[in-house]
Design a protein around this motif. Structure first.
Motif, short mmCIF file in Angstrom:
data_model
loop_
_atom_site.label_atom_id
_atom_site.label_comp_id
_atom_site.label_asym_id
_atom_site.label_seq_id
_atom_site.Cartn_x
_atom_site.Cartn_y
_atom_site.Cartn_z
N ALA A 251 0.74 -1.25 -0.12
CA ALA A 251 -0.04 -0.05 -0.11
C ALA A 251 0.93 1.22 -0.02
O ALA A 251 0.63 2.36 -0.80
CB ALA A 251 -0.85 0.04 1.09
N GLN A 252 1.90 1.23 0.66
CA GLN A 252 2.95 2.24 0.92
C GLN A 252 3.67 2.56 -0.47
O GLN A 252 3.71 3.58 -1.00
CB GLN A 252 3.70 2.07 2.13
N ALA A 253 4.11 1.35 -1.08
CA ALA A 253 4.82 1.52 -2.32
C ALA A 253 3.97 1.70 -3.48
O ALA A 253 4.38 2.66 -4.42
CB ALA A 253 5.42 0.41 -2.69
N LEU A 254 2.60 1.59 -3.61
CA LEU A 254 1.90 1.66 -4.62
C LEU A 254 0.85 2.89 -4.58
O LEU A 254 0.59 3.46 -5.72
CB LEU A 254 0.96 0.29 -5.16
N TYR A 255 0.15 3.23 -3.41
CA TYR A 255 -1.16 3.85 -3.37
C TYR A 255 -0.78 5.20 -2.95
O TYR A 255 0.23 5.53 -2.37
CB TYR A 255 -2.34 3.18 -2.47
N GLY A 256 -1.35 6.29 -3.31
CA GLY A 256 -1.36 7.76 -3.30
C GLY A 256 -2.54 8.47 -3.53
O GLY A 256 -3.47 7.97 -3.80
N PRO A 257 -2.40 9.73 -3.07
CA PRO A 257 -3.76 10.60 -3.39
C PRO A 257 -4.09 10.63 -4.96
O PRO A 257 -3.50 10.41 -5.91
CB PRO A 257 -3.11 12.02 -3.17
N GLY A 258 -5.45 10.55 -4.98
CA GLY A 258 -5.93 10.43 -6.49
C GLY A 258 -6.07 8.86 -7.05
O GLY A 258 -7.04 8.43 -7.90
N ASP A 259 -5.27 7.93 -6.24
CA ASP A 259 -5.56 6.63 -6.67
C ASP A 259 -6.76 5.94 -5.99
O ASP A 259 -7.12 5.91 -5.16
CB ASP A 259 -4.43 5.79 -6.14
N GLU A 260 -7.30 4.91 -6.84
CA GLU A 260 -8.51 4.08 -6.45
C GLU A 260 -8.00 2.55 -6.47
O GLU A 260 -7.33 2.33 -7.35
CB GLU A 260 -9.72 4.37 -7.45
N VAL A 261 -8.57 2.22 -5.32
CA VAL A 261 -7.97 0.56 -5.27
C VAL A 261 -9.33 -0.10 -5.05
O VAL A 261 -10.38 0.01 -4.16
CB VAL A 261 -7.30 0.34 -4.06
N ILE A 262 -9.64 -1.11 -5.96
CA ILE A 262 -10.97 -1.78 -5.94
C ILE A 262 -10.73 -3.05 -4.80
O ILE A 262 -9.99 -3.76 -4.93
CB ILE A 262 -11.39 -2.32 -7.35
N ILE A 263 -11.93 -3.00 -4.12
CA ILE A 263 -11.94 -4.10 -2.99
C ILE A 263 -13.13 -4.75 -3.26
O ILE A 263 -14.35 -4.16 -2.73
CB ILE A 263 -11.62 -3.41 -1.73
N PRO A 264 -13.20 -5.84 -3.58
CA PRO A 264 -14.53 -6.70 -3.47
C PRO A 264 -15.13 -6.97 -2.18
O PRO A 264 -14.29 -7.27 -1.22
CB PRO A 264 -14.52 -7.89 -4.36
N SER A 265 -16.37 -6.89 -1.79
CA SER A 265 -17.00 -7.06 -0.54
C SER A 265 -17.51 -8.39 -0.63
O SER A 265 -18.34 -8.36 -1.72
CB SER A 265 -17.75 -5.74 0.02
N PRO A 266 -17.84 -9.16 0.42
CA PRO A 266 -17.13 -8.82 1.82
C PRO A 266 -15.49 -9.09 1.51
O PRO A 266 -15.07 -10.01 0.65
CB PRO A 266 -17.64 -10.13 2.51
N TYR A 267 -14.90 -8.10 2.57
CA TYR A 267 -13.51 -8.07 2.34
C TYR A 267 -13.04 -8.43 3.74
O TYR A 267 -13.70 -8.34 4.66
CB TYR A 267 -13.03 -6.55 2.04
N TRP A 268 -11.61 -8.79 3.80
CA TRP A 268 -10.92 -8.76 5.02
C TRP A 268 -10.62 -7.22 5.65
O TRP A 268 -10.47 -6.51 4.72
CB TRP A 268 -9.68 -9.62 4.82
N VAL B 67 -5.81 1.28 2.66
CA VAL B 67 -5.85 2.23 1.62
C VAL B 67 -5.87 3.49 2.07
O VAL B 67 -5.37 4.56 1.60
CB VAL B 67 -6.83 1.92 0.66
N LEU B 68 -6.74 3.69 2.97
CA LEU B 68 -7.07 5.11 3.44
C LEU B 68 -5.83 5.57 4.21
O LEU B 68 -5.44 7.01 4.15
CB LEU B 68 -8.40 5.10 4.61
N LEU B 69 -4.94 4.91 4.80
CA LEU B 69 -3.87 5.33 5.43
C LEU B 69 -2.81 5.77 4.46
O LEU B 69 -1.93 6.48 4.97
CB LEU B 69 -2.96 4.10 6.32
N ASN B 70 -2.91 5.25 3.27
CA ASN B 70 -2.16 5.91 2.39
C ASN B 70 -2.84 6.79 1.41
O ASN B 70 -2.12 7.07 0.05
CB ASN B 70 -1.48 4.58 1.40
N ASP B 71 -3.76 7.67 1.82
CA ASP B 71 -4.21 8.69 1.05
C ASP B 71 -5.08 8.37 -0.31
O ASP B 71 -5.06 9.21 -0.87
CB ASP B 71 -3.24 9.91 0.78
N ALA B 72 -5.32 7.10 -0.39
CA ALA B 72 -6.17 6.80 -1.62
C ALA B 72 -7.47 6.30 -1.17
O ALA B 72 -7.98 6.36 -0.04
CB ALA B 72 -5.20 5.41 -2.27
N THR B 73 -8.23 5.85 -2.37
CA THR B 73 -9.51 5.74 -2.38
C THR B 73 -10.08 4.40 -2.52
O THR B 73 -9.74 3.91 -3.37
CB THR B 73 -10.17 6.51 -3.24
N PRO B 74 -10.68 3.56 -1.25
CA PRO B 74 -10.91 2.27 -1.64
C PRO B 74 -12.47 2.32 -2.21
O PRO B 74 -13.35 3.04 -2.16
CB PRO B 74 -11.35 1.74 -0.18
#
Ligand code: PMP
Ligand code: GLU
Length: 399
Positions: free
Chosen positions: A106-123, A130-137
């Motif tokens: 997450a630290q290496a790849l995500y940043g502001p403006g990035d979206e990360v797709i997470i299928p729910s139910p999720y861990w 994702v939120l800790l790295n300023d991106a949007t789940p």
């Protein structure tokens, strides 16, 4: 004042429920704990002995940040024999748990403006990392009728120019479902076509039942392998949750960035644990089969007992050690002056009324369900289900 990022997240609900159940137990309350996902087996003796030997040999100093070569080689061999994947040392990092590897990603790849797709139910930790790295789940709902696999056409609809990654977890925590090769193939095509990364969390790989097969999406071709970070670890397969050992494999430039991040944050995973991990991966593996036989027996028992409860349905999971019953038909029922309107209300009611700890589906992004870890004795499962049955019988229909 706290940083914005610190206020964006909550504590891991699974760990929070586990602490609460353990605190109740310590204060003398007889709680049945279906809360946390942690094997109730002890770490095998030969693995512990390797750690003791490491200590006695004085292997108690800093090691290379991303792990010792012997461990990287054992991981490389594991990927080859279990997954048909070939990596070199520059494509492997060892971290303090799979959670830590995921966080490094997450630290290496995500940043502001990035979206990360997470299928729910999720861990539980995926969105918060994702939120800790300023991106949007970007949460995409999946359905029991699809075995909780994301439909490729639904995934494609969710992809935008900002999509940086998709987080896949098979076998899944909390649903226990396993992706089939055909769906993985379609997802792989989309990742290549739309140029996003796949974070493939395979930590439950060894815990599968009924002859099911685990397929790593990275093994479906060189192109998708170049877009995938495979995450795995020893917590579940070798009953080593407290040792903190996980790892990731993927493109060398990303692994290098993750190693730099690790070098500035935690340094190497514990030296002694690394020696134990070499033994875990290269020593006898028959322990896993024994553990699996036991989990399988519990799985069948808990699912049939849950399914027999009024207003609850429970699909048979194919992997991991969780039952994930649908409890939505209970919502709206009352006890005293309170109404159970959500999985959170139900989990609280069962904890207070039945002294049974489990995790509400809301924590995994689906309020229609609750999660019970069956990594606990058959005797406790029997007692716990009996308590749930009794507590549910006290609920009244609204009106
Ligand atoms: N991924 C999933 C899906 C999990 O359930 C867990 C369990 N904690 C982890 C990652 C992290 O495991 P660990 O950090 O103990 O290796
Ligand atoms: N993965 C386990 C669970 O879901 C452990 C808890 C955690 O790491 O959050 O219960």
């Amino acid at each position: 004042m706290l940083s914005q990022r610190a206020t964006r997240i909550k504590p891991s609900p699974t760990l929070a429920i586990d602490s609460k159940a353990k605190a109740m137990k310590a204060s003398g309350i007889d709680v049945i704990n279906f809360g946390v996902g942690e094997p109730d087996f002890d770490t095998p003796e030969h693995i512990k002995e390797a750690a003791v030997k490491a200590m006695k040999d004085g292997f108690t100093k800093y090691t290379p940040v991303g792990g010792i070569d012997a461990l990287k080689d054992a991981i490389i061999e594991k990927f080859k024999s279990d997954n048909g994947l070939s990596y070199n040392r520059e494509e492997i990092i060892v971290s303090c748990g799979a959670k830590h590897s995921l966080y490094n990603i997450a630290q290496a790849l995500y940043g502001p403006g990035d979206e990360v797709i997470i299928p729910s139910p999720y861990w539980v930790s995926y969105p918060d990392q994702v939120l800790l790295n300023d991106a949007t789940p970007v949460i995409v709902k999946t359905f029991e009728s699809d075995s909780f696999m994301i439909r490729p056409e639904v995934l494609e609809n969710a992809v935008t120019k900002k999509t940086k990654a998709l987080i896949l977890n098979s076998p899944s925590n909390p649903t226990g479902m396993i992706y089939n090769r055909e769906t993985l193939g379609k997802i792989a095509e989309l990742a290549v076509k739309h140029n996003f990364y796949i974070i493939s969390d395979e930590i439950y790989e060894k815990l599968i039942y009924d002859g099911a097969r685990h397929v790593s999406i990275a093994s479906l071709g060189d192109e998708v392998k170049g877009k995938t970070l495979v995450v795995n670890g020893l917590s579940k397969s070798h009953a080593m949750t407290g040792w903190r050992l996980g790892y990731a494999a993927g493109p060398a430039d990303i692994i290098k960035a993750m190693t730099n991040i690790q070098s500035q944050s935690t340094s190497n995973p514990t030296s002694i644990t690394q020696k134990a991990a070499v033994e875990a991966l290269t020593g006898p593996q028959d322990f896993i089969d024994e553990m699996l036989r036991e989990f399988d027996q519990r799985r069948r028992y808990i699912v049939s007992e849950l399914s027999a409860l009024d207003h609850i349905s429970c699909a048979m999971p194919s992997g991991a050690f969780y039952a994930f019953p649908n409890t939505s038909r209970i919502y709206g029922r009352r006890y005293g002056d309170k109404t159970i309107s959500s999985s959170g209300d139900l989990a609280l009611y069962l904890l207070e009324e039945a002294k049974v700890a489990l995790v509400h589906g809301q924590a995994f992004g689906d309020d229609d369900y609750i999660r019970l870890s069956y990594a606990t004795s058959l005797e406790d499962i029997r007692k716990g289900i009996e308590r749930i049955r009794e507590a549910l019988s006290k609920l009244e229909v609204q009106g």
